[in-house]
Scaffold this active site. Structure first.
Site, short mmCIF file in Angstrom:
data_model
loop_
_atom_site.label_atom_id
_atom_site.label_comp_id
_atom_site.label_asym_id
_atom_site.label_seq_id
_atom_site.Cartn_x
_atom_site.Cartn_y
_atom_site.Cartn_z
N THR A 17 38.46 41.65 28.31
CA THR A 17 39.66 41.65 29.15
C THR A 17 40.51 42.89 28.94
O THR A 17 41.12 43.39 29.89
CB THR A 17 40.51 40.39 28.83
N THR A 170 38.26 32.43 13.89
CA THR A 170 37.80 31.61 15.01
C THR A 170 38.75 31.81 16.17
O THR A 170 39.96 31.93 15.96
CB THR A 170 37.80 30.12 14.59
#
Ligand code: ASP
Length: 346
Positions: A17, A170
């Site tokens: 992105t 994570t």
């Protein structure tokens, strides 16, 4: 007084992105050329650094990341290791934790910063988080301690307010700017008005051996996620997946699994046939404690290894790395039970 040496940083832009723009026809996001990234962050020029860049051609959405791409990133670092003080890897957030984990194992004897970052909003957008993440990542990659040594000597993820150990991280949110977390390890730095390093948490090794990159990754590893209702047929089918050498078994809570005799027997048969099975909890926080409940205990008795508090991202990439070294089953099991670069608390 002599002129201070400018920090030399190499940016490796893989996609994601951070470097995306909207396709005016389809209105979906697609990658664009890296040159625009620099155009969109003129502030970079204010940092008095020597910055060079390498980009993936074409840049990729990180859902397309594969072990071959990790090899490519590692090779760029290897080829440029002596010429740069630090490395910033721009990467999509979706698989960033896998890439960070894989690189942490592949880059043996790393003594320089490899800072991975990306963004939730494209860098061209007014409210982007990409600009701040990129600038902070560059500053962290250039940071030194009082002796002039790199402050960070490991693979880390910089996202919004925190620097996390790569193989402990994570992706926690698909929406928030603070998208990453290391649930079982403290942050390496807190980003506020300044960058405050948590020196006790940073990886330090006594080894002075030169960087050695392990390029051989063996992806003969799968994740088997337990859910209530799993049948013997499904379990045995997955355990017998052709060509597989290792399984990350994602269990409940403190490492618990069904106690039914067929379940234990199927797991035991797989282990006896040479499958390496690593028990990793489905919980985001905490780890496997096989002796806490009978169900965990029973699973451990089959020869399944405890993954302690390792993340599944680190578990799967560690297995790829260990099998890629060509180790025997017993050696792989032994190394799964050790911390190689701070990925697990034993
Ligand atoms: N799909 C994108 C990727 O991981 C999302 C992002 O960059 O945040 O490449």
């Amino acid at each position: 007084m002599g002129k201070e040496k400018k920090p030399r940083i190499l940016i490796i832009y893989t996609g994601g992105t951070i470097g995306m723009i909207e396709n005016p026809d389809t209105r979906s996001l697609q990658p664009f050329d890296f040159t625009h990234l620099i155009d969109n962050v003129p502030k970079i020029k204010k940092l008095d650094y020597f910055i060079d860049n390498i980009q993936f051609n074409p840049p990729i959405d990180s859902s397309d990341m594969s072990p071959q791409h990790w090899v490519d990133i590692a090779r760029h670092i290897d080829n440029n290791y002596d010429r740069f003080d630090g490395f910033v890897v721009l990467h999509g957030t979706d698989t960033m934790a896998y890439t960070a984990s894989a690189l942490s194992f592949m880059l043996e004897n790393l003594h320089k910063p490899v800072i991975i970052t990306g963004s939730q909003l494209p860098i061209g957008e007014v409210r982007t988080d990409g600009e701040e993440n990129l600038i902070t990542a560059l500053q962290i990659a250039a940071a030194t301690d009082i002796n002039g040594n790199p402050m960070v000597r490991e693979v880390a993820i910089l996202f919004e307010n925190y620097l996390w150990r790569g193989n402990r991280s994570t992706k926690m949110s698909a929406d928030n700017f603070n998208a990453f977390k290391s649930n079982n390890y403290p942050s390496l730095a807190k980003i506020g008005l300044g960058i405050h390093f948590n020196e006790e948490a940073l990886w330090r090794t006594k080894s002075i051996r030169p960087l050695k990159v392990q390029y051989g990754l063996d992806n003969a590893v799968i994740v088997l996620d337990l859910t209530p209702g799993i049948t013997e047929q499904v379990l045995r089918y997955q355990l017998a997946t052709p060509g597989i050498k290792g399984i990350v078994l994602k269990t409940y809570g403190a490492g618990n699994a069904p106690t039914a005799q067929w379940f234990t027997q199927a797991i035991k048969d797989a282990v006896d046939n040479g499958m390496v099975i690593l028990n990793v909890t489905q919980c985001v926080n905490g780890g496997v404690h096989p002796m806490m409940y009978m169900s965990g205990n029973q699973l451990a008795s089959t020869g399944v290894i405890s993954g302690h508090d390792i993340t599944s991202e680190a578990a799967i990439t560690k297995m790829m790395y260990l099998f890629g070294l060509g180790l025997s089953t017993d050696e792989v099991k032994r190394y799964l039970n050790c911390s190689l670069c701070g990925e697990v608390t034993i």
